[in-house]
Write a protein that holds these residues in place. Structure first.
Motif, PDB file in Angstrom:
ATOM      1  N   THR A 107     -54.902  65.590 153.583  1.00 55.95           N
ATOM      2  CA  THR A 107     -55.283  65.598 154.915  1.00 55.95           C
ATOM      3  C   THR A 107     -53.759  66.090 155.406  1.00 55.95           C
ATOM      4  OG1 THR A 107     -54.231  63.260 154.813  1.00 55.95           O
ATOM      5  CG2 THR A 107     -56.714  63.844 154.944  1.00 55.95           C
ATOM      6  N   ARG A 108     -53.785  66.485 156.694  1.00 56.71           N
ATOM      7  CA  ARG A 108     -52.720  67.139 157.135  1.00 56.71           C
ATOM      8  C   ARG A 108     -51.603  66.293 157.386  1.00 56.71           C
ATOM      9  NH1 ARG A 108     -51.219  72.465 156.742  1.00 56.71           N
ATOM     10  NH2 ARG A 108     -52.052  73.743 158.296  1.00 56.71           N
ATOM     11  N   ALA A 109     -50.407  66.385 156.924  1.00 56.83           N
ATOM     12  CA  ALA A 109     -49.203  65.318 157.442  1.00 56.83           C
ATOM     13  C   ALA A 109     -48.069  65.916 157.620  1.00 56.83           C
ATOM     14  CB  ALA A 109     -49.204  64.346 156.446  1.00 56.83           C
ATOM     15  N   GLY A 110     -47.435  66.162 158.817  1.00 56.88           N
ATOM     16  CA  GLY A 110     -46.407  66.730 158.966  1.00 56.88           C
ATOM     17  C   GLY A 110     -46.388  68.148 158.926  1.00 56.88           C
ATOM     18  N   GLY A 111     -47.505  68.770 159.097  1.00 55.43           N
ATOM     19  CA  GLY A 111     -47.662  70.137 159.011  1.00 55.43           C
ATOM     20  C   GLY A 111     -48.100  70.741 157.587  1.00 55.43           C
TER      21      GLY A 111
END
Length: 149
Positions: A77-81
């Motif tokens: 998943t996306r987290a902080g780009g």
């Protein structure tokens, strides 16, 4: 006569030293080959579902059997780009696949995903060229976690 006996002892000692070096060297070389095989991985499929999920299939060579492999299904998943792994499951049995068919041409028979929530996912992989493909296995990805469908 004592000179001959001393030379014989030295010769036997030299032969035993060489034999031990060969035996120990062969053992450590085999262990390092197994360690290298255990660390060997190859991504065999990948899909990005919008900005929500990235899903990969990775073949991981067995530590015990150079011909065997496991398949890891990983969800990111996306987290902080950046993509961060949120879940991982094994497809089929651990070391239940053959390394060479998995990493060769035509290894992925079916890898279908959909960008919905929950996201359906189907995987079918090549067993061997003569046996053909595995039965499809269905999963669903909900909130970054993988579940059997």
């Amino acid at each position: 006569m004592s000179l001959t006996r001393t030379q014989a002892r030295r010769g036997v000692a030299a032969v035993l030293t060489v034999l031990m070096a060969v035996l120990l060297g062969g053992t450590s070389a085999g262990a390092s080959d197994a360690d290298a095989a255990a660390r060997q991985t190859r991504q065999i499929a990948s899909s990005v579902l919008g900005t929500d999920y990235k899903i990969t299939l990775t073949a991981q060579r067995s530590a015990e059997d150079e011909y065997a492999a496991s398949v890891l299904l990983q969800v990111y998943t996306r987290a902080g780009g950046a993509w961060k792994e949120s879940d991982r499951v094994t497809v089929g049995d651990v070391d239940g696949w053959f390394w060479y068919p998995l990493t060769g041409t035509g290894a992925v028979c079916q890898f279908s995903t959909a960008g919905t929530e929950p996201a359906p996912l189907t995987v079918s992989l090549l067993l061997t060229p003569s046996l053909g493909c595995s039965q499809p296995t269905d999963f669903v990805v909900k909130q970054g976690r993988v579940y059997a469908a």
